[in-house]
Design a protein around this motif. Structure first.
Motif, PDB file in Angstrom:
ATOM      1  N   ALA A 104      44.836  56.526  42.221  1.00  0.00           N
ATOM      2  CA  ALA A 104      46.064  55.764  41.955  1.00  0.00           C
ATOM      3  C   ALA A 104      46.461  54.912  43.152  1.00  0.00           C
ATOM      4  O   ALA A 104      46.872  53.762  42.995  1.00  0.00           O
ATOM      5  CB  ALA A 104      47.195  56.718  41.575  1.00  0.00           C
ATOM      6  N   ILE A 105      46.331  55.466  44.353  1.00  0.00           N
ATOM      7  CA  ILE A 105      46.655  54.707  45.568  1.00  0.00           C
ATOM      8  C   ILE A 105      45.721  53.512  45.710  1.00  0.00           C
ATOM      9  O   ILE A 105      46.165  52.389  45.962  1.00  0.00           O
ATOM     10  CB  ILE A 105      46.589  55.616  46.814  1.00  0.00           C
ATOM     11  CG1 ILE A 105      47.725  56.636  46.790  1.00  0.00           C
ATOM     12  CG2 ILE A 105      46.632  54.781  48.096  1.00  0.00           C
ATOM     13  CD1 ILE A 105      47.574  57.754  47.811  1.00  0.00           C
ATOM     14  N   LEU A 106      44.428  53.745  45.550  1.00  0.00           N
ATOM     15  CA  LEU A 106      43.451  52.659  45.640  1.00  0.00           C
ATOM     16  C   LEU A 106      43.742  51.586  44.599  1.00  0.00           C
ATOM     17  O   LEU A 106      43.779  50.391  44.917  1.00  0.00           O
ATOM     18  CB  LEU A 106      42.030  53.196  45.472  1.00  0.00           C
ATOM     19  CG  LEU A 106      40.923  52.149  45.412  1.00  0.00           C
ATOM     20  CD1 LEU A 106      40.844  51.366  46.713  1.00  0.00           C
ATOM     21  CD2 LEU A 106      39.588  52.805  45.091  1.00  0.00           C
ATOM     22  N   ALA A 107      43.964  51.991  43.367  1.00  0.00           N
ATOM     23  CA  ALA A 107      44.221  51.039  42.283  1.00  0.00           C
ATOM     24  C   ALA A 107      45.450  50.184  42.582  1.00  0.00           C
ATOM     25  O   ALA A 107      45.410  48.956  42.444  1.00  0.00           O
ATOM     26  CB  ALA A 107      44.412  51.799  40.967  1.00  0.00           C
ATOM     27  N   LYS A 108      46.516  50.832  42.998  1.00  0.00           N
ATOM     28  CA  LYS A 108      47.754  50.107  43.283  1.00  0.00           C
ATOM     29  C   LYS A 108      47.571  49.145  44.445  1.00  0.00           C
ATOM     30  O   LYS A 108      48.022  47.996  44.389  1.00  0.00           O
ATOM     31  CB  LYS A 108      48.876  51.095  43.594  1.00  0.00           C
ATOM     32  CG  LYS A 108      50.195  50.419  43.868  1.00  0.00           C
ATOM     33  CD  LYS A 108      51.289  51.423  44.153  1.00  0.00           C
ATOM     34  CE  LYS A 108      52.578  50.684  44.457  1.00  0.00           C
ATOM     35  NZ  LYS A 108      53.643  51.595  44.864  1.00  0.00           N
ATOM     36  N   ASN A 109      46.906  49.594  45.503  1.00  0.00           N
ATOM     37  CA  ASN A 109      46.721  48.741  46.673  1.00  0.00           C
ATOM     38  C   ASN A 109      45.851  47.532  46.370  1.00  0.00           C
ATOM     39  O   ASN A 109      46.159  46.425  46.804  1.00  0.00           O
ATOM     40  CB  ASN A 109      46.137  49.546  47.836  1.00  0.00           C
ATOM     41  CG  ASN A 109      47.157  50.479  48.455  1.00  0.00           C
ATOM     42  OD1 ASN A 109      48.351  50.314  48.278  1.00  0.00           O
ATOM     43  ND2 ASN A 109      46.677  51.462  49.185  1.00  0.00           N
ATOM     44  N   VAL A 110      44.771  47.726  45.644  1.00  0.00           N
ATOM     45  CA  VAL A 110      43.905  46.595  45.305  1.00  0.00           C
ATOM     46  C   VAL A 110      44.681  45.580  44.477  1.00  0.00           C
ATOM     47  O   VAL A 110      44.678  44.380  44.776  1.00  0.00           O
ATOM     48  CB  VAL A 110      42.622  47.060  44.578  1.00  0.00           C
ATOM     49  CG1 VAL A 110      41.856  45.865  44.013  1.00  0.00           C
ATOM     50  CG2 VAL A 110      41.731  47.852  45.518  1.00  0.00           C
ATOM     51  N   LYS A 111      45.382  46.062  43.461  1.00  0.00           N
ATOM     52  CA  LYS A 111      46.125  45.148  42.595  1.00  0.00           C
ATOM     53  C   LYS A 111      47.243  44.433  43.362  1.00  0.00           C
ATOM     54  O   LYS A 111      47.414  43.218  43.242  1.00  0.00           O
ATOM     55  CB  LYS A 111      46.704  45.897  41.396  1.00  0.00           C
ATOM     56  CG  LYS A 111      47.412  44.979  40.430  1.00  0.00           C
ATOM     57  CD  LYS A 111      47.853  45.700  39.186  1.00  0.00           C
ATOM     58  CE  LYS A 111      48.482  44.713  38.220  1.00  0.00           C
ATOM     59  NZ  LYS A 111      48.842  45.346  36.959  1.00  0.00           N
ATOM     60  N   THR A 112      48.001  45.188  44.145  1.00  0.00           N
ATOM     61  CA  THR A 112      49.117  44.601  44.895  1.00  0.00           C
ATOM     62  C   THR A 112      48.624  43.546  45.879  1.00  0.00           C
ATOM     63  O   THR A 112      49.158  42.434  45.933  1.00  0.00           O
ATOM     64  CB  THR A 112      49.899  45.695  45.638  1.00  0.00           C
ATOM     65  OG1 THR A 112      50.435  46.619  44.679  1.00  0.00           O
ATOM     66  CG2 THR A 112      51.030  45.109  46.462  1.00  0.00           C
ATOM     67  N   LEU A 113      47.599  43.877  46.649  1.00  0.00           N
ATOM     68  CA  LEU A 113      47.064  42.923  47.623  1.00  0.00           C
ATOM     69  C   LEU A 113      46.460  41.699  46.933  1.00  0.00           C
ATOM     70  O   LEU A 113      46.630  40.574  47.388  1.00  0.00           O
ATOM     71  CB  LEU A 113      46.026  43.602  48.516  1.00  0.00           C
ATOM     72  CG  LEU A 113      46.600  44.585  49.531  1.00  0.00           C
ATOM     73  CD1 LEU A 113      45.498  45.481  50.092  1.00  0.00           C
ATOM     74  CD2 LEU A 113      47.309  43.841  50.650  1.00  0.00           C
ATOM     75  N   ARG A 114      45.763  41.937  45.834  1.00  0.00           N
ATOM     76  CA  ARG A 114      45.165  40.822  45.096  1.00  0.00           C
ATOM     77  C   ARG A 114      46.258  39.872  44.612  1.00  0.00           C
ATOM     78  O   ARG A 114      46.147  38.646  44.762  1.00  0.00           O
ATOM     79  CB  ARG A 114      44.359  41.361  43.900  1.00  0.00           C
ATOM     80  CG  ARG A 114      43.768  40.263  43.034  1.00  0.00           C
ATOM     81  CD  ARG A 114      42.979  40.810  41.875  1.00  0.00           C
ATOM     82  NE  ARG A 114      43.737  41.622  40.954  1.00  0.00           N
ATOM     83  CZ  ARG A 114      44.606  41.144  40.049  1.00  0.00           C
ATOM     84  NH1 ARG A 114      44.826  39.835  39.955  1.00  0.00           N
ATOM     85  NH2 ARG A 114      45.238  41.956  39.225  1.00  0.00           N
ATOM     86  N   GLU A 115      47.326  40.432  44.059  1.00  0.00           N
ATOM     87  CA  GLU A 115      48.416  39.596  43.561  1.00  0.00           C
ATOM     88  C   GLU A 115      49.160  38.900  44.701  1.00  0.00           C
ATOM     89  O   GLU A 115      49.558  37.748  44.554  1.00  0.00           O
ATOM     90  CB  GLU A 115      49.367  40.434  42.709  1.00  0.00           C
ATOM     91  CG  GLU A 115      48.743  40.828  41.384  1.00  0.00           C
ATOM     92  CD  GLU A 115      49.616  41.749  40.543  1.00  0.00           C
ATOM     93  OE1 GLU A 115      50.576  42.349  41.088  1.00  0.00           O
ATOM     94  OE2 GLU A 115      49.314  41.881  39.345  1.00  0.00           O
ATOM     95  N   GLU A 116      49.347  39.594  45.831  1.00  0.00           N
ATOM     96  CA  GLU A 116      50.001  38.970  46.990  1.00  0.00           C
ATOM     97  C   GLU A 116      49.210  37.770  47.481  1.00  0.00           C
ATOM     98  O   GLU A 116      49.783  36.793  47.952  1.00  0.00           O
ATOM     99  CB  GLU A 116      50.140  39.987  48.123  1.00  0.00           C
ATOM    100  CG  GLU A 116      51.239  41.001  47.928  1.00  0.00           C
ATOM    101  CD  GLU A 116      51.283  42.061  49.015  1.00  0.00           C
ATOM    102  OE1 GLU A 116      50.483  42.002  49.982  1.00  0.00           O
ATOM    103  OE2 GLU A 116      52.123  42.970  48.912  1.00  0.00           O
TER     104      GLU A 116
END
Length: 82
Positions: free
Chosen positions: A17-29
């Protein structure tokens, strides 16, 4: 209770969950689509989607590739962000 040998190779749901959230958040940023991040990593966009949906247990080398494309250190993809 004894852990089955195949369960030992699965990451915890929390870490996925941490990995998924971080990848998505950084990608969107960085205003990257899954397709563009996939291109930068030389991965299929579906693979990026599966990471973001907690459906992939990635290798360390994959973690390095994704982190590099997102401009962060690999360990940062596994840290809880506040």
């Amino acid at each position: 209770m004894q852990v089955k040998s195949e369960d030992k190779r699965k990451p915890s749901e929390q870490l996925l969950a941490i990995l998924a959230k971080n990848v998505k958040t950084l990608r969107e940023e960085k205003q990257l689509s899954q397709e563009r991040l996939g291109e930068l990593c030389d991965f299929h966009p579906t693979f990026i989607s599966m990471i973001e949906r907690k459906q992939r247990n990635v290798t360390i080398s994959t973690l390095e590739i994704v982190a590099s494309a997102l401009g962060v250190e690999p360990y940062q993809l596994l840290q809880s962000r506040r």
